[in-house]
Design a protein around this motif. Structure first.
Motif, short mmCIF file in Angstrom:
data_model
loop_
_atom_site.label_atom_id
_atom_site.label_comp_id
_atom_site.label_asym_id
_atom_site.label_seq_id
_atom_site.Cartn_x
_atom_site.Cartn_y
_atom_site.Cartn_z
N THR A 18 0.85 -1.19 0.00
CA THR A 18 0.00 0.00 0.00
C THR A 18 0.89 1.24 0.00
N ASP A 19 0.28 2.39 -0.29
CA ASP A 19 1.03 3.65 -0.23
C ASP A 19 1.64 3.84 1.16
N LYS A 20 0.86 3.50 2.18
CA LYS A 20 1.33 3.68 3.56
C LYS A 20 2.51 2.76 3.85
N TRP A 23 5.48 4.24 2.25
CA TRP A 23 5.88 5.45 2.97
C TRP A 23 6.71 5.09 4.21
N GLN A 48 2.76 10.26 -2.42
CA GLN A 48 1.71 9.54 -3.13
C GLN A 48 1.61 10.00 -4.59
N SER A 49 1.73 11.30 -4.80
CA SER A 49 1.70 11.84 -6.16
C SER A 49 2.86 11.28 -6.98
N ARG A 52 2.17 7.66 -8.08
CA ARG A 52 1.31 7.58 -9.26
C ARG A 52 2.13 7.86 -10.52
#
Length: 326
Positions: A18-20, A23, A48-49, A52
């Motif tokens: 996941t993004d998290k 991160w 996050q940007s 993508r």
């Protein structure tokens, strides 16, 4: 094909997170901390940007529409404008008018490809940290290369000495950058110590040069004419060459041959050209320069990147090329 297979494996692993998750891994890997919860939320949004952007670009790479791929680098929490601002003062734009141009003999035989990392003339990839000292790492890389080729001596040399002591020759501090040929001017007069005796701190400190600890002196240096053909002669016959580029496109670079479609000749990063060659691609062979960076081994292709060659001097790679003479 091996690189494609490795990339596919990495891509599957990244997509499973996941993004998290990414991160958290990003912060742990690069030791990132933020002053407040608000700043961390802002940085996470930028991260996050960038994720993508990475996914969109790599989907094209997977289809053979791009020749390089992106990934999470130490700069993935910066906007592109912030990254450009971080780079913009690292390289001095003032030319060294006193430098002698390299003149190669007519009929010089130059190999079709060469990689000085395989010939033992390139030492380990280093990390400049948050200091704008790329020019010093580029200069020591060229000096280390000539020391290995000419003297068969492989000693990491001191970037910190250049940062602290070469200001009278035109270089500056961590905030305002320098130029490799100015560093060579300094070494011509003073010599340079080993990194072990004058270690890198990544901040400006008073000059502590000890002439008794000098391990290398040079007879001079040469600037290379602004031409990829002349740069090929230099890299192909002399050894690793200090160069500067517009590094804007490599914020998220992770591998492959950079095409630099959005490159300019606004030079902002000093690096080291260590070889050149060509590679088979879906739409034919692609010529490339192999370049050593100073952002650590975890960045790019184990600290290196490749950029398209014979492409109208892409990203200005031939604009400020120079090398020392032992």
């Amino acid at each position: 094909m091996k690189l494609l297979a490795v990339f596919a494996t990495v891509l599957l692993a990244v997509n499973a997170l996941t993004d998290k998750d990414q991160w958290v891994a990003f912060k742990q890997t690069h030791g990132k901390t933020y002053k407040s919860l608000l700043e961390e939320r802002t940085r996470f949004g930028i991260f996050q940007s960038n994720l993508r952007k990475i996914e969109e670009h790599n989907a094209k790479y997977d289809k053979g529409e791009e020749s390089y791929f992106l990934g999470v680098t130490p700069f993935a929490d910066l906007t592109h404008d912030e990254f450009k601002d971080k780079l913009r003062r690292q390289i001095k734009t003032k030319p060294n008018v006193e430098a002698t141009l390299a003149v190669f003999p007519e009929g010089l035989e130059v190999p079709d490809s060469i990689d000085w990392t395989q010939k033992g003339a390139v030492l380990d990839v280093k990390y400049q940290g948050g200091c704008g000292s790329c020019w010093a790492f580029s200069a020591t890389g060229a000096l280390e290369g000539q020391n290995a080729i000419v003297n068969n001596v492989k000693i990491p040399l001191s970037e910190q000495q250049l940062l602290d002591c070469s200001k009278p020759y035109g270089n500056d501090d961590c905030e305002h950058g320098g130029l490799m040929s100015f560093a060579f001017d300094y070494v011509l007069d003073k010599g340079i110590e080993a990194d072990s005796s004058y270690p890198y701190k990544g901040i400006d400190t008073p000059c502590q040069y000890d002439a008794k600890k000098t391990v290398l002196k040079i007879k001079g240096y040469r600037n290379v004419s602004i031409s990829e053909e002349e740069l090929k002669k230099a890299v192909g016959t002399v050894g690793p060459v200090s160069v500067a580029i517009d590094a804007d496109p490599i914020q998220l670079y992770s591998g492959g041959i950079l095409d630099g479609l959005f490159c300019t000749h606004n030079l902002n990063h000093g690096v080291l050209a260590v070889g050149y060659g060509e590679e088979d691609h879906l739409f034919g062979k692609k010529k490339f320069w192999k370049v050593k960076n100073s952002w650590g081994k975890d960045w790019g292709e184990q600290g290196y990147f490749r950029i398209k060659r014979d492409a109208n001097n892409l990203c200005g790679i031939a604009d400020k090329a120079s090398y020392p003479i032992l």
